[in-house]
Motif scaffolding. Structure first.
Motif, PDB file in Angstrom:
ATOM      1  N   PHE A   1       0.788  -1.291  -0.156  1.00 17.14           N
ATOM      2  CA  PHE A   1      -0.080  -0.038   0.082  1.00 17.14           C
ATOM      3  C   PHE A   1       0.877   1.401  -0.022  1.00 17.14           C
ATOM      4  N   GLY A   2       2.083   1.051   0.317  1.00 19.03           N
ATOM      5  CA  GLY A   2       2.976   2.269   0.311  1.00 19.03           C
ATOM      6  C   GLY A   2       3.860   2.486  -0.900  1.00 19.03           C
ATOM      7  N   GLU A   3       3.660   1.528  -1.980  1.00 21.15           N
ATOM      8  CA  GLU A   3       4.645   1.592  -3.013  1.00 21.15           C
ATOM      9  C   GLU A   3       4.029   2.697  -4.106  1.00 21.15           C
ATOM     10  N   ARG A   4       4.563   3.386  -4.674  1.00 21.29           N
ATOM     11  CA  ARG A   4       4.204   4.705  -5.472  1.00 21.29           C
ATOM     12  C   ARG A   4       4.145   4.322  -6.798  1.00 21.29           C
ATOM     13  N   SER A   5       4.848   2.966  -7.372  1.00 24.61           N
ATOM     14  CA  SER A   5       4.723   2.679  -8.902  1.00 24.61           C
ATOM     15  C   SER A   5       5.133   1.260  -9.099  1.00 24.61           C
ATOM     16  N   PHE A   6       4.716   0.724 -10.006  1.00 25.80           N
ATOM     17  CA  PHE A   6       5.080  -0.713 -10.519  1.00 25.80           C
ATOM     18  C   PHE A   6       5.283  -0.688 -12.080  1.00 25.80           C
ATOM     19  N   ARG A   7       5.743  -1.817 -12.540  1.00 26.13           N
ATOM     20  CA  ARG A   7       5.864  -1.869 -14.010  1.00 26.13           C
ATOM     21  C   ARG A   7       5.180  -3.181 -14.433  1.00 26.13           C
ATOM     22  N   TYR A   8       4.564  -3.165 -15.659  1.00 23.14           N
ATOM     23  CA  TYR A   8       3.891  -4.237 -16.218  1.00 23.14           C
ATOM     24  C   TYR A   8       3.918  -3.930 -17.616  1.00 23.14           C
ATOM     25  N   ALA A   9       4.335  -4.954 -18.458  1.00 19.61           N
ATOM     26  CA  ALA A   9       4.276  -5.103 -19.867  1.00 19.61           C
ATOM     27  C   ALA A   9       4.740  -3.732 -20.531  1.00 19.61           C
ATOM     28  N   GLY A  10       6.091  -3.400 -19.893  1.00 17.32           N
ATOM     29  CA  GLY A  10       6.913  -2.328 -20.346  1.00 17.32           C
ATOM     30  C   GLY A  10       6.200  -0.963 -19.963  1.00 17.32           C
TER      31      GLY A  10
END
Length: 456
Positions: free
Chosen positions: A189-198
């Motif tokens: 819940f504290g993460e600000r971003s993530f990557r998926y499929a580029g």
């Protein structure tokens, strides 16, 4: 008992009522709730038990169910979830996984928290219960077991459904349960971003990483709900949960939530400092008395004496400042949904959140139909934030309809090297001003009638 009373006074003194003007929070959608997650103490509540649409706050419950499945060993973070045609058909926000493709449970968690992906919510529901309808029924049953007694879920995402309802208090309970029951997963819940499929996706929760101590949770929006947020924050060992529902925009919602968080931490700091002083036997002015003196000083009338409150310009005794504490001591205790359940706090402890300050700013309240042209004003408080002063004006306007012909104004003044904001209704006839103050005093509201012509 004395220390308990002192602590209660600090709660009253430091936590300001921060309700933006009606143009930015529709009254049929607005609700707010702030509680100490360690003690369950309610620090602020406004319409906490009024029925509201959860929007994507629903996904907190979807995640709770997913975390339970992980703990039961039914899934692991690397388990693959397959996107069905039904799930892929959901409208944005979505991750856009093609039907037949799969993602890991960990990617699904991040997609729900950060992207607020409706397609992934249905994917999780189908994995855990076979269908979204069955999952929604299980969500409701689990919510009731957690104490969310006013909540009904009809889907896993929060997409519009007239029967899907909750309250600000229930969403705070759910946020608390997520932190209490799944500390091993709470970091998502504290993460600000993530990557998926580029592609990189950033969180809708702009308070994370920007406001000191904020470490989660979730935002939500549908047209029927307005902009919602449930947020947790920790400072100096104190942990809060704050829920705001019904904002007209995301920035309005976020600014209001930040203001409530700052005011609540100020409350807890003041209480701690006050208890330390009390334990040392050091004399300290009563917080209620201090606010009475502050309001009187900034109204431009004579300060209170040892015998009583300040006198008005007419020579009559002005009504004393009244500060009302909401009588709720536990996070899990329901409250009546009435106007009397409002927490009313006169405070100089709140902080300004957004907007530039002006020396004198007219509040964004309904325009007056007529102007009396009088030289008197009614002052209803002095605050550390212009937003709180504006909120106070709107609250008092609802209590005293005679003020509709006056001019609502906030004015910045300097005191002891800091800025404070006076909340006033100006251009009033003296008789009307005195009568309004008398009426407000009977309701337990702070009020001073001020002769502005005599001031200068």
């Amino acid at each position: 008992m004395l220390l308990r009373h002192l602590a209660a006074c600090f709660v009253v003194f430091a936590l300001a009522l921060a309700v933006p003007a009606g143009s930015v929070f529709a009254q049929d959608r607005y609700a707010a709730f702030v509680a100490d997650m360690e003690t369950g103490e309610v620090l602020h509540a406004r319409r906490p038990d009024a029925a509201r649409y959860p929007a994507s706050l629903t996904k907190m419950m979807t995640l709770y169910m997913l975390f339970e499945a992980l703990e039961r060993g039914e899934l692991t973070l690397s388990s693959q979830l397959v996107m069905s045609r039904e799930a892929a058909s959901r409208p944005p926000s979505k991750l856009g996984v093609p039907a037949g493709n799969s993602i890991s449970v960990e990617t699904a968690i991040r997609a729900l928290v950060i992207r607020s992906a409706n397609d992934v919510a249905v994917m999780v529901a189908e994995q855990l219960a076979g269908s979204e309808d069955a999952f929604a029924s299980a969500m409701t049953d689990r919510a009731v077991a957690l104490g969310l007694t006013a909540t009904v879920f009809r889907n896993a995402s929060g997409l519009p459904d007239a029967a899907q309802r909750t309250t600000a208090r229930d969403m705070a309970r759910l946020a608390h349960a997520l932190h209490r029951d799944f500390p091993q997963y709470f970091h998502y819940f504290g993460e600000r971003s993530f990557r998926y499929a580029g592609r990189t996706y950033t969180t809708h929760n702009t308070l994370v990483g920007r406001v000191n101590g904020v470490d989660g949770l979730k935002t939500g929006y549908i047209r029927a709900s307005g902009f919602n947020i449930a947020v947790t924050a920790e400072r100096s060992g104190a942990r809060l949960v704050t829920v705001v529902m019904g904002g007209a925009t995301g920035p309005v919602r976020d600014a209001h939530a930040q203001e409530l968080i700052e005011a609540a931490f100020s409350t807890l700091d003041a209480r701690r400092d006050g208890l330390i002083l009390a334990s040392l036997g050091s004399p300290r002015i009563s917080p209620i008395r201090e606010q009475e003196i502050l309001t009187a000083e900034l109204s431009g009338v004579a300060g209170p004496t040892a015998m009583g409150s300040a006198a008005s310009e007419s020579g009559q005794a002005a009504p004393p400042v009244r500060i009302v504490v909401e009588d709720i001591s536990e996070l899990d205790r329901p409250a009546r949904d009435t106007e009397s359940d409002r927490v009313r706090f006169d405070s100089d402890a709140a902080t300004a959140s957004t907007g530039q300050r002006a020396a004198a700013t007219t509040a964004s309240l309904p325009a007056a139909s007529t102007r009396t042209g009088g030289g008197w004003a009614v002052q209803v408080g002095a605050f550390g934030s212009q937003a709180v002063a504006l909120a106070r004006l709107e609250t008092v306007l609802g209590l005293a309809p005679a003020l509709s012909a006056a001019s609502p104004v906030t004015e910045e003044v300097a005191r002891d090297g800091r800025s404070l904001w006076r909340a006033r209704f100006e251009a009033m006839d003296p008789a009307v001003a005195r009568q309004v103050c008398a009426d407000l005093a009977r309701l337990g509201e702070a009020c001073f009638a001020v002769n502005q012509d005599a001031q200068g």
